[in-house]
Design an enzyme around this catalytic site. Structure first.
Site, PDB file in Angstrom:
ATOM      1  N   LYS A 196       0.854  -1.189   0.000  1.00  0.00           N
ATOM      2  CA  LYS A 196       0.000   0.000   0.000  1.00  0.00           C
ATOM      3  C   LYS A 196       0.884   1.232   0.000  1.00  0.00           C
ATOM      4  CE  LYS A 196      -3.701   2.365   2.419  1.00  0.00           C
ATOM      5  NZ  LYS A 196      -4.673   2.340   3.522  1.00  0.00           N
ATOM      6  N   LYS A 249      -2.353  -1.688  -3.739  1.00  0.00           N
ATOM      7  CA  LYS A 249      -3.201  -0.496  -3.712  1.00  0.00           C
ATOM      8  C   LYS A 249      -2.330   0.739  -3.805  1.00  0.00           C
ATOM      9  CE  LYS A 249      -6.266   1.810  -0.504  1.00  0.00           C
ATOM     10  NZ  LYS A 249      -6.884   1.727   0.799  1.00  0.00           N
TER      11      LYS A 249
HETATM   12  C1  PBG Z   1      -7.076   3.606   5.406  1.00  0.00           C
HETATM   13  C2  PBG Z   1      -7.587   3.530   4.020  1.00  0.00           C
HETATM   14  C3  PBG Z   1      -7.478   4.507   3.025  1.00  0.00           C
HETATM   15  C4  PBG Z   1      -8.119   4.003   1.898  1.00  0.00           C
HETATM   16  C5  PBG Z   1      -8.611   2.754   2.234  1.00  0.00           C
HETATM   17  N1  PBG Z   1      -8.243   2.467   3.536  1.00  0.00           N
HETATM   18  C6  PBG Z   1      -6.922   5.863   3.082  1.00  0.00           C
HETATM   19  C7  PBG Z   1      -5.502   6.040   3.431  1.00  0.00           C
HETATM   20  O1  PBG Z   1      -4.738   5.096   3.575  1.00  0.00           O
HETATM   21  O2  PBG Z   1      -5.124   7.201   3.586  1.00  0.00           O
HETATM   22  C8  PBG Z   1      -8.247   4.705   0.600  1.00  0.00           C
HETATM   23  C9  PBG Z   1      -9.269   4.147  -0.340  1.00  0.00           C
HETATM   24  C10 PBG Z   1      -9.602   5.041  -1.461  1.00  0.00           C
HETATM   25  O3  PBG Z   1      -8.947   6.084  -1.689  1.00  0.00           O
HETATM   26  O4  PBG Z   1     -10.559   4.711  -2.179  1.00  0.00           O
HETATM   27  N2  PBG Z   1      -7.994   3.041   6.312  1.00  0.00           N
END
Ligand code: PBG
Length: 325
Positions: A196, A249
């Protein structure tokens, strides 16, 4: 002209093209991410995510039933609480919005849909970080794991089939697996956000969950400019720790990483088409620059081609109902 080899022959009619197509998407490959906000009577639009809403508990249940009817693979819940504190206490409170909504959805759909829970503290903390902070204001990895463990048990009790720890703490998969198993919950699956990135493509999501974050997440999420070997290391660790699926992701900006992961992972690989990817297409289409449906489908096919077996997308319902043919 003497041209014995003419690739265009295989593109000559729709039936010929259909015959040789090898990239397929089914509704059951898709997972719909949803937001449920405490205290809402009516669903509320999200300005930066056209067509996506913050759900009330009732509208979420209705949407979960639509997801079953459309044949989707799963639904991933994110909670938006009214109160936040330093520890993210709403996250493991059985009466917290995410846990009550999980129970609502599981009640409504049973085993007809994989009910998934985002497992992270950022929606619940008043500082907006994915973990708890130490005295110096740094995200404390191991104390955060203890909070995640408590959250995991609450989500399992609420009825989640699968938990998606998205906080990028070291050791999160192994710790959660151990704690769940010790509690007799070896039935609950873990979708590791193995890879991520600290991505600016999450922009619209921050509005969707009313994020309180002021800084950034670069001490735990990966550097977009970092090497692919770091991604592969994260995947190996999560597999060793017992991940049932691994995810990369965001999606489209990281197709190279997705392909590299899909080449080595011996579990299903997921990709999250995040809020910014969705919003770019929606707003470009609103401006008349692109054909929305075709671009959206093309982006989903790209993720599949790069190796995603499971795709989380805000278009899941619409795609399942019409675009997949
Ligand atoms: C964190 C989380 C995020 C997203 C999913 N889980 C935001 C981040 O890490 O700042 C982003 C998902 C999206 O942008 O559609 N719990």
């Amino acid at each position: 002209m003497s041209l014995p080899i003419r690739p265009r022959r295989l593109r000559s009619t729709p039936a010929m093209r259909r015959l040789v197509t090898d990239v397929h998407l089914r509704p059951s490959d898709l997972v719909l991410p949803v937001f449920v906000r405490e205290g809402l009577d009516e669903p509320q639009p999200i300005r930066t995510l056209p067509g996506v809403v913050q759900h009330s508990r009732a509208s979420l249940v209705a949407t979960a039933k639509e997801a079953v009817a459309a044949g989707l693979g799963g639904i991933m819940l994110f909670g938006v609480p009214t109160e936040r504190d330093a520890l993210g206490s709403g996250a493991d409170d059985p009466d917290g919005i995410l846990n009550v909504a999980l129970a609502d959805v599981r009640d409504a759909v049973g085993d007809d849909l994989v009910v998934m829970a985002d497992l992270c503290l950022d929606e619940f903390t008043d500082h907006g970080h994915c973990g708890v902070l130490d005295a110096a204001g740094r995200v404390d990895n191991d104390r955060t794991l203890e909070r995640y463990a408590s959250m995991a048990l609450a989500q399992a009790r609420a009825g989640a089939h699968l938990l998606g720890p998205s906080g990028m703490m070291d050791g999160q998969i192994g710790h959660l697996r151990t704690v769940l198993d010790q509690a007799g919950r070896d039935d609950v699956s873990l979708l590791a956000y193995a890879v991520k990135y600290a991505s600016a493509f999450y922009g619209p999501f921050r509005e969707a969950v009313d994020s309180q974050l002021t800084g950034d997440r670069r001490t735990y999420q990966q550097d977009p400019a970092a090497n692919v070997s770091e991604a592969l290391r994260e995947v190996r660790l999560d597999l060793d720790e017992g991940a049932d699926l691994v995810m990369v992701k965001p999606g489209l900006p990281y197709l190279d990483v997705l392909r590299a992961v899909a080449d080595v992972a011996d579990v299903p690989v997921a990709s999250y088409q995040v809020s910014g990817e969705y919003a770019m297409v929606e707003f470009a289409a609103q401006a008349g620059a692109i054909d929305r449906d075709r671009v959206a489908l093309e982006s989903l096919l790209a993720l599949r081609r790069a190796g995603a077996q499971v795709i989380l997308t805000y278009w899941a319902l619409e795609a399942a109902r019409g675009w997949l043919g």
